[in-house]
Write an enzyme that holds these catalytic residues in place. Structure first.
Site, PDB file in Angstrom:
ATOM      1  N   GLU A 140      12.747  14.075  11.494  1.00 26.66           N
ATOM      2  CA  GLU A 140      11.303  14.045  11.728  1.00 26.66           C
ATOM      3  C   GLU A 140      10.600  13.224  10.660  1.00 26.66           C
ATOM      4  O   GLU A 140       9.737  12.388  10.955  1.00 26.66           O
ATOM      5  CB  GLU A 140      10.744  15.467  11.751  1.00 26.66           C
ATOM      6  CG  GLU A 140       9.232  15.517  11.895  1.00 26.66           C
ATOM      7  CD  GLU A 140       8.673  16.934  11.896  1.00 26.66           C
ATOM      8  OE1 GLU A 140       7.440  17.081  11.980  1.00 26.66           O
ATOM      9  OE2 GLU A 140       9.476  17.884  11.820  1.00 26.66           O
ATOM     10  N   LEU A 173     -11.690  -5.215   2.538  1.00 26.21           N
ATOM     11  CA  LEU A 173     -11.644  -6.662   2.711  1.00 26.21           C
ATOM     12  C   LEU A 173     -12.388  -7.107   3.969  1.00 26.21           C
ATOM     13  O   LEU A 173     -12.832  -8.251   4.058  1.00 26.21           O
ATOM     14  CB  LEU A 173     -10.193  -7.147   2.744  1.00 26.21           C
ATOM     15  CG  LEU A 173      -9.445  -7.068   1.403  1.00 26.21           C
ATOM     16  CD1 LEU A 173      -7.984  -7.422   1.584  1.00 26.21           C
ATOM     17  CD2 LEU A 173     -10.087  -8.003   0.364  1.00 26.21           C
ATOM     18  N   GLY A 233     -18.510  -5.134   5.723  1.00 22.91           N
ATOM     19  CA  GLY A 233     -19.301  -4.334   6.651  1.00 22.91           C
ATOM     20  C   GLY A 233     -18.692  -4.239   8.032  1.00 22.91           C
ATOM     21  O   GLY A 233     -18.811  -3.217   8.717  1.00 22.91           O
TER      22      GLY A 233
END
Length: 398
Positions: free
Chosen positions: A261, A356, A359
């Site tokens: 897992e 990077l 906005g």
């Protein structure tokens, strides 16, 4: 404004994302190519809708099953392809690459193997063919509202009543709770057992069981296309025939599959990290600021260089572990290292990549926003980073 297609990578050096995986054959890559084509048609156009609805329809898993992508490891006598674990890794990689990895990968590669290994012939014949076809997807119910990693102190209990168990209790954070056709529920069959873990058993519960119900759908930070619910057992009557293996062995059954897992989780986190970095490199090459691409700024170059280095080192480490796991080696300590480091790396990388983007990274139309939310849980599920460090410390003699 740049369109969200700026995640294109026409000038990205793809050598960075080529992994030297000697354990994968041409057959694995043929499987990958077919799966990619399927996902491009059936998943990619629908992901935004599924994210908004906070649910992936059952039909998607049925289509995966129809095409032979689910549970590739299951024996042919149950309808499977009897393929090696490398196919499960490929399945998880491609599902997580497009952003719908949790349910199909977890059910096929983590939960169903409990039944394969510990189930009796009657149980396997009843359920495994339906897991292969996609008619049944599975969910595992361990976590409770009052406990997290401390499974031995769970309170969901059961008493024997003739040919039935009577279950009472609650489970939470159950992925695939709405779609699942079979729940693997960890319960206390002997509350007086010492140590407590010896009193835990696993009982398979079908969704139409009297006294069993799904509670509210939980609101999550990320992985919105994966439904997550609470489960409630109120004198739920389950046939004794649905006991998985032996009473009192449930804790050990769960631990038995943890290496596999956690390898899958680490590998999936690595794929997500690759996709985030790939799209970010493409973005900074096209985004202009102060009259030139932001990829030309030294800070951008340093950030990308650091992330590329971490990614390459993680790839090398994980590919070596995958090869060893396929050879049947016990590498619990190293897998714990990989699960902790790579999921943490991916979470840190999500913030660095988003930064990077500036906005635009905060806008939902750019995939980095969803990646940022989705990756946050990876250092938590399947064993928290703190638990991984405990395992590492114990196994090196501390």
């Amino acid at each position: 404004m740049l369109s969200k297609s700026t995640t294109s990578t026409k000038e990205v050096n793809y050598d960075l994302f080529k992994r030297n995986r000697s354990y994968l054959t041409d057959e694995h890559e043929m499987f990958r190519t077919s799966l990619q084509k399927f996902l491009e048609k059936e998943a990619v156009p629908n992901i935004e809708k599924w994210e908004e609805e906070k649910y992936t329809p059952r039909e998607f898993y049925e289509k995966l099953g129809e095409q032979g992508f689910l549970c590739p490891q299951i024996e042919t006598k149950y309808g499977g392809l009897e393929l090696d674990f490398g196919f499960n890794l490929v399945l998880a990689e491609e599902l997580f690459r497009v952003g719908v990895g949790t349910l199909a990968s977890t059910s096929s590669s983590i939960i169903v193997p409990y039944l394969e290994r510990f189930g009796n012939e009657e149980q396997k014949s009843k359920y495994l063919p339906k897991c292969v076809s996609g008619e049944i997807t599975t969910a595992v119910a361990m976590t409770e509202p009052g406990i997290g990693s401390d499974l031995a102190n769970m309170s969901t209990s059961t008493v024997r009543d003739g040919d039935h168990y009577i279950l009472n209790g609650e489970k939470t954070f159950i992925s695939n709770g709405i779609n699942a056709g079979l729940f693997f529920v960890a319960v206390k069959t002997d509350p007086k057992a010492i140590p407590a873990r010896k009193g835990i058993s696993i009982i398979m519960v079908e969704p139409n069981t009297a006294g069993f119900s799904c509670g509210k759908k939980l609101k999550k930070l990320g992985q919105h296309s994966t439904d997550t619910v609470e489960l409630v057992f109120d004198d739920a009557r389950v046939p004794v025939a649905n006991l998985l293996g032996e009473e009192g062995q449930g804790f050990y059954y769960l631990m038995d599959r943890l290496q596999q897992e956690r390898l899958l989780i680490a590998n999936s986190a690595l794929v997500v990290a690759e996709e985030m970095l790939k799209s970010t490199i493409g973005y900074v090459k096209e985004r202009q600021a102060f009259g030139r691409p932001i990829s030309s700024f030294q800070n951008t170059q340093f950030e990308i260089a650091e992330m590329a280095t971490e990614l390459t080192m993680a790839q090398t480490f994980l590919d070596d572990l995958a090869s060893k796991h396929l050879n049947g080696e016990n590498i619990v300590t190293q897998i714990s290292m990989a699960k902790w480091f790579i999921t943490d790396m991916a979470r840190r990388m999500s913030a660095r990549c988003l930064q990077l983007y500036g906005g635009y990274g905060f806008m939902e139309e750019y995939p980095i926003a969803r990646r940022y939310r989705d990756v946050a849980v990876m250092p938590i599920y399947g064993g928290t980073s703190e638990i991984m460090k405990n395992i590492i410390a114990k196994n090196i003699g501390l």
